[in-house]
Design an enzyme around this catalytic site. Sequence first.
Site, PDB file in Angstrom:
ATOM      1  N   HIS A 162       0.740  -1.206   0.016  1.00  0.00           N
ATOM      2  CA  HIS A 162       0.022  -0.083  -0.008  1.00  0.00           C
ATOM      3  C   HIS A 162       0.841   1.368  -0.013  1.00  0.00           C
ATOM      4  O   HIS A 162       0.287   2.208   0.391  1.00  0.00           O
ATOM      5  CB  HIS A 162      -1.287   0.032   1.279  1.00  0.00           C
ATOM      6  CG  HIS A 162      -1.689  -1.187   1.458  1.00  0.00           C
ATOM      7  ND1 HIS A 162      -2.712  -1.524   0.980  1.00  0.00           N
ATOM      8  CD2 HIS A 162      -1.408  -2.384   2.161  1.00  0.00           C
ATOM      9  CE1 HIS A 162      -3.111  -2.705   1.222  1.00  0.00           C
ATOM     10  NE2 HIS A 162      -2.247  -3.195   1.964  1.00  0.00           N
ATOM     11  N   SER A 283      15.586  20.832 -17.231  1.00  0.00           N
ATOM     12  CA  SER A 283      14.547  21.918 -17.383  1.00  0.00           C
ATOM     13  C   SER A 283      14.683  22.909 -18.317  1.00  0.00           C
ATOM     14  O   SER A 283      15.927  23.201 -17.843  1.00  0.00           O
ATOM     15  CB  SER A 283      13.816  22.076 -16.100  1.00  0.00           C
ATOM     16  OG  SER A 283      13.002  23.104 -16.296  1.00  0.00           O
ATOM     17  N   LYS A 289      16.904  20.873 -12.110  1.00  0.00           N
ATOM     18  CA  LYS A 289      16.288  19.660 -12.296  1.00  0.00           C
ATOM     19  C   LYS A 289      16.906  18.750 -13.086  1.00  0.00           C
ATOM     20  O   LYS A 289      17.789  19.127 -14.105  1.00  0.00           O
ATOM     21  CB  LYS A 289      15.002  20.242 -13.282  1.00  0.00           C
ATOM     22  CG  LYS A 289      13.912  20.989 -12.476  1.00  0.00           C
ATOM     23  CD  LYS A 289      13.054  20.079 -11.401  1.00  0.00           C
ATOM     24  CE  LYS A 289      11.903  19.512 -12.423  1.00  0.00           C
ATOM     25  NZ  LYS A 289      11.036  18.715 -11.496  1.00  0.00           N
ATOM     26  N   GLU A 296       9.840   7.796 -17.476  1.00  0.00           N
ATOM     27  CA  GLU A 296       8.594   8.253 -17.486  1.00  0.00           C
ATOM     28  C   GLU A 296       7.977   8.239 -18.958  1.00  0.00           C
ATOM     29  O   GLU A 296       6.839   7.654 -19.052  1.00  0.00           O
ATOM     30  CB  GLU A 296       8.668   9.902 -17.358  1.00  0.00           C
ATOM     31  CG  GLU A 296       8.844  10.246 -15.768  1.00  0.00           C
ATOM     32  CD  GLU A 296       8.993  11.601 -15.792  1.00  0.00           C
ATOM     33  OE1 GLU A 296       8.191  12.526 -15.959  1.00  0.00           O
ATOM     34  OE2 GLU A 296      10.113  12.336 -16.004  1.00  0.00           O
TER      35      GLU A 296
END
Length: 463
Positions: A162, A283, A289, A296
């Site tokens: 969970h 970025s 970043k 992804e």
Amino acid sequence: MNQLDKKSQGWSALFSEPMSELVQRYTASVFFDKRMWRADIEGSLAHARMLAGQGVIAAADLQAIEAGLGAIAQEIESGQFQWKLELEDVHLNIEARLIQLAGDAGKRLHTGRSRNDQVATDVRLWLRGEIDLILELLSQLQLALVDLADRNVEVILPGFTHLQVAQPVSFGHHMLAYVEMFSRDAERLVEVRRRVNRLPLGAAALAGTSYRLDRESVARSLGMEGVCQNSIDAVSDRDFAIEFTAAAALAMVHISRLSEELVLWMSQNFAFIAIADRFTTGSSIMPQKKNPDVPELARGKTGRVVGHLMGLITLMKGQPLAYNKDNQEDKEPLFDTVDTLKDTLRIFAEMAGGITVRPEAMEQAALKGHATATDLADYLAKKGVPFRDAHETVARAVKAAIASGVDLAALPLATLQQFNPAIGQDVYGVLSLRGSLDARDILGGTAPTQVRAQVARHRARLS
Ligand code: ARG
């Protein structure tokens, strides 16, 4: 100009008007199915050799066909071949060129054959080759993950259920869970390959043919495991493409689960791992970043492959027997599935080598959620307390630990003994992360000795 070249004026003497440009473009598949050219030539050669062997065409015709197809293969390889939209697909393009090169012999190649059994054969031959490449890539990915596991058998990761800290596990053990998934993917593809590798040729349009063809010998010469036993099914079946795509979709789903974990683990809030810079991007606005673009994208591309599965299975729904032009729509989803899966497996195998693990961060996280509570319950149960009572006792101890803002393992012995006097000093070994890991020395468990044995098993299996 031969008959096939005249197609833009009409298919045959039967047609009284040419196709409009729009209809030509709409019905053509050459710009995507030309990638099957090798399979098309391979299938044609096997068919022609069998025709000659059976005395259906003359030896001289076979020679001319072989020479012509050889020349065409060279033209295609060197980029000289002129693919023509008006010749609709890869089959008609190659046949038309063969007729230019070999004359009447070229016109005899299609004896006892239809594009219906031809295309089904080509797709199967092409897919068989791709499955073999994918199996190789799956092995490489598994090996890369086994290496990663091997380097990190002793590294302790909070195992989650969970997404709540559950029990400590070896990071290597966690990685080997993915190896299991990818090994099942490989098993599935081996299974699918057997059903892909059957020969439709000889089914002709749908009913078989009146020529004495030797289908078994064609199958053997193409390295196929058998012939399709019903001509109607042979030309209309695309189960093999669906099954393959289902197996590919599931492999991508596994990749997407790994991707999701890598993305989470890379985030500052976890900081469990770093991925080599070459797999991340920056970025354009935020200079600090480093984004996990590769995982992804893989997660995103999974949707695309699952979509192809839906597309293919829906394509077949309700199609009457036998061949329908609908089936031309099987190719783009199938091709894209293969391309996406191959690229993804390749990039993940490379990326696995570029993962740096941060053991302290993982261990700190594992110390947070009272991850060894089950071990305390087991400790009490081994002292004779019924497990359910032990469970309840430990729940109270965890509550006390939470109240004093420490981990269960940090409670003083006197406090622990208030919950059960049988608890002794030896409890701290049990409550330690490493003690918890070592205790799970059972087949398939997370104890480092077990994980090492699994690493060895996988290496032996994959070599
Ligand atoms: N390009 C077609 C396909 O991909 C080849 C088979 C065409 N057969 C036919 N009867 N029109 O399915």
